[in-house]
Design a protein around this motif. Structure first.
Motif, PDB file in Angstrom:
ATOM      1  N   ARG A  26      -5.065  42.516  53.266  1.00 29.20           N
ATOM      2  CA  ARG A  26      -3.795  41.786  53.295  1.00 29.20           C
ATOM      3  C   ARG A  26      -4.000  40.279  53.148  1.00 29.20           C
ATOM      4  N   GLN A  27      -5.064  39.905  52.393  1.00 31.50           N
ATOM      5  CA  GLN A  27      -5.341  38.474  52.218  1.00 31.50           C
ATOM      6  C   GLN A  27      -4.286  37.772  51.364  1.00 31.50           C
ATOM      7  N   ALA A  28      -3.624  38.534  50.508  1.00 35.74           N
ATOM      8  CA  ALA A  28      -2.605  37.939  49.642  1.00 35.74           C
ATOM      9  C   ALA A  28      -1.275  37.978  50.368  1.00 35.74           C
ATOM     10  N   ARG A  30       1.410  36.703  53.495  1.00 35.06           N
ATOM     11  CA  ARG A  30       1.351  36.742  54.958  1.00 35.06           C
ATOM     12  C   ARG A  30       1.115  35.421  55.657  1.00 35.06           C
ATOM     13  N   PHE A  44      11.248  39.997  48.765  1.00 37.71           N
ATOM     14  CA  PHE A  44       9.989  40.720  48.686  1.00 37.71           C
ATOM     15  C   PHE A  44       9.791  41.444  47.364  1.00 37.71           C
ATOM     16  N   ARG A  47       9.187  39.308  44.392  1.00 36.69           N
ATOM     17  CA  ARG A  47       7.791  38.839  44.324  1.00 36.69           C
ATOM     18  C   ARG A  47       6.882  39.922  43.747  1.00 36.69           C
ATOM     19  N   ILE A  71      -7.235  40.982  45.747  1.00 35.55           N
ATOM     20  CA  ILE A  71      -6.460  42.233  45.803  1.00 35.55           C
ATOM     21  C   ILE A  71      -5.048  41.926  45.334  1.00 35.55           C
ATOM     22  N   SER A  74       1.153  43.359  45.980  1.00 37.59           N
ATOM     23  CA  SER A  74       2.112  44.427  45.711  1.00 37.59           C
ATOM     24  C   SER A  74       2.382  45.102  47.047  1.00 37.59           C
ATOM     25  N   ASP A  75       2.776  46.356  47.048  1.00 32.12           N
ATOM     26  CA  ASP A  75       2.930  47.068  48.313  1.00 32.12           C
ATOM     27  C   ASP A  75       2.723  48.558  48.073  1.00 32.12           C
ATOM     28  N   PHE A 205      -5.334  53.157  51.080  1.00 33.89           N
ATOM     29  CA  PHE A 205      -5.039  52.789  52.470  1.00 33.89           C
ATOM     30  C   PHE A 205      -4.454  53.999  53.200  1.00 33.89           C
ATOM     31  N   SER A 207      -3.389  54.106  56.290  1.00 32.15           N
ATOM     32  CA  SER A 207      -3.116  53.273  57.465  1.00 32.15           C
ATOM     33  C   SER A 207      -2.712  54.090  58.683  1.00 32.15           C
ATOM     34  N   HIS A 319      -8.368  45.831  59.826  1.00 26.09           N
ATOM     35  CA  HIS A 319      -7.004  46.096  59.359  1.00 26.09           C
ATOM     36  C   HIS A 319      -6.501  44.779  58.780  1.00 26.09           C
TER      37      HIS A 319
END
Ligand SMILES: Cc1c2[nH]c(c1CCC(=O)O)Cc1[nH]c(c(CCC(=O)O)c1C)Cc1[nH]c(c(CCC(=O)O)c1C)Cc1[nH]c(c(C)c1CCC(=O)O)C2
Length: 343
Positions: A26-28, A30, A44, A47, A71, A74-75, A205, A207, A319
């Motif tokens: 999740r570096q991109a 946040r 969102f 974007r 990375i 997106s989602d 992922f 999660s 995470h």
């Protein structure tokens, strides 16, 4: 074109490296101020769906910190959206799916889409990002695991227990498996399209895999991830990250995945033991530990590399990075890896 920095690919191939590669889940988006500026202006999904914006957000952390991989912004929820399940992203709430899947009748309206058509904007964003990265570092694509996507499709929103998703699986297993298969088919086509568009590796992922018992994991999550690995492994490197899924490391290590993600509840030693000692591992810094002072972060990161070993290892968090982490702390995490040397 050869990449200028191919540390990540070397680690995925199991080659010896000077130091391990580093990136942050999740570096991109946040936590970066340059991201917050764009977030104020565009909602969102705008974007996600605007290749200029998605590619810009993807390269922002690379410019600031110089991680060893990007990375794509997106989602995981663009998949149910493409399957014609409505997904909203509510500010200060998170994902909201107003018409969740709860029955066979609901399932019948779920489509397996033509991904080039419905998710063409992602492929455009990949091509644009590859241009911006100019072969500096590899680009990762990703998807949610079918189980994790089912969690949102059935629950209709985030949850601490995903109780409705589990109830659905345990009371209507046939319908659940049919939904999981539709998600799997879409995800395989999607990840293959991402590879054609230019990503250098992909991460799955899972999660919410750790919400399931080890027995139920083998029924409702793992078989579908295995299908994805089987379909992709000859075309790209596949990283499987299962949050809370240490119990599945042995199965995962035999899957054909290039690397396995682990979270901070599993020690490096135990993760190496459970995964058989040969496969590349990724992780597992507690994201909340980025609130410690930078000096302490540096020490902990150095120790973490010693514990995992510098080879067959990708430094990451266990995470996603938390939105309120101080910038200099994220920097200390990255710098500690980049200045690592043995001895
Ligand atoms: C479970 C999951 C989701 N999305 C994702 C996962 C798997 C990883 C994980 O477990 O953290 C994956 C994801 N989501 C996003 C990325 C982009 C790349 C990156 O950030 O590195 C990635 C890799 C952007 C996003 N996805 C979302 C945001 C925040 C909303 C916004 O920017 O308006 C971003 C930047 C929204 C989102 N999307 C999701 C949730 C639960 C939320 C709300 C809470 C949150 O902020 O994370 C679903």
């Amino acid at each position: 074109m050869a990449l200028k920095n191919d540390l990540l690919l070397k680690a995925l191939r199991g080659e010896t490296v000077e130091r391990p590669p580093v990136w942050m889940m999740r570096q991109a988006g946040r936590y970066l101020p340059e991201f917050m500026e764009l977030k104020k202006k565009y909602d969102f999904f705008t974007r996600c769906q605007t290749p200029e914006l998605a590619s810009e957000i993807t390269v922002q952390p690379i410019r600031r910190y110089g991680m060893d991989a990007a990375i794509l912004f997106s989602d995981i929820l663009v998949i149910p959206q493409a399957m014609e399940i409505e997904v909203q992203m509510k500010p200060d709430f998170g994902p909201y799916l107003p018409d969740p899947i709860r029955s066979r009748k609901d399932l019948d309206r779920v489509v397996v889409p033509d991904v080039e058509d419905s998710l063409g904007y992602v492929m455009k964003a990949i091509r644009m990002t590859k241009e911006k990265l100019a072969d500096e570092v590899p680009l990762l694509g990703f998807a949610g695991s079918p189980w994790t996507i089912l969690c949102y499709c059935v629950q209709g929103q985030g949850s601490k227990s995903f109780d409705k998703a589990k109830e659905f699986c345990f009371t209507q297993p046939e319908t659940a498996h049919a939904l999981l298969q539709k998600i799997t088919d879409t995800t395989i086509a999607y990840l293959k399209a991402k590879v054609r568009a230019g990503v250098d590796a992909v991460q799955v992922f899972d999660s919410w895999g750790g919400m399931l018992s080890p027995e139920d994991y083998e029924i409702f999550s793992w078989p579908y991830i295995q299908q994805i690995v089987d379909a992709l492994k000859d075309e790209t490197y596949v990283i499987v990250f299962g949050k809370g899924c240490w119990f599945a490391l042995k199965t995962m290590s035999r899957s054909g995945a290039a690397a396995l993600g682990v979270d901070w509840t599993c020690s490096a030693q135990n993760a190496r033991y459970l995964s058989g000692g040969k496969i590349t591992l990724q992780g597992n810094f507690d994201p909340s530990r980025l609130f410690s002072p930078p000096d302490e972060i540096r020490k902990m990161v150095t120790q973490m590399i010693r514990d995992f070993g510098k080879d067959r290892y990708i430094v990451n968090l266990g995470h996603g990075i938390l939105p309120t982490v101080p910038l200099e702390n994220a920097q200390a995490f990255i710098e500690a890896v980049k200045s690592y040397s043995e001895g």
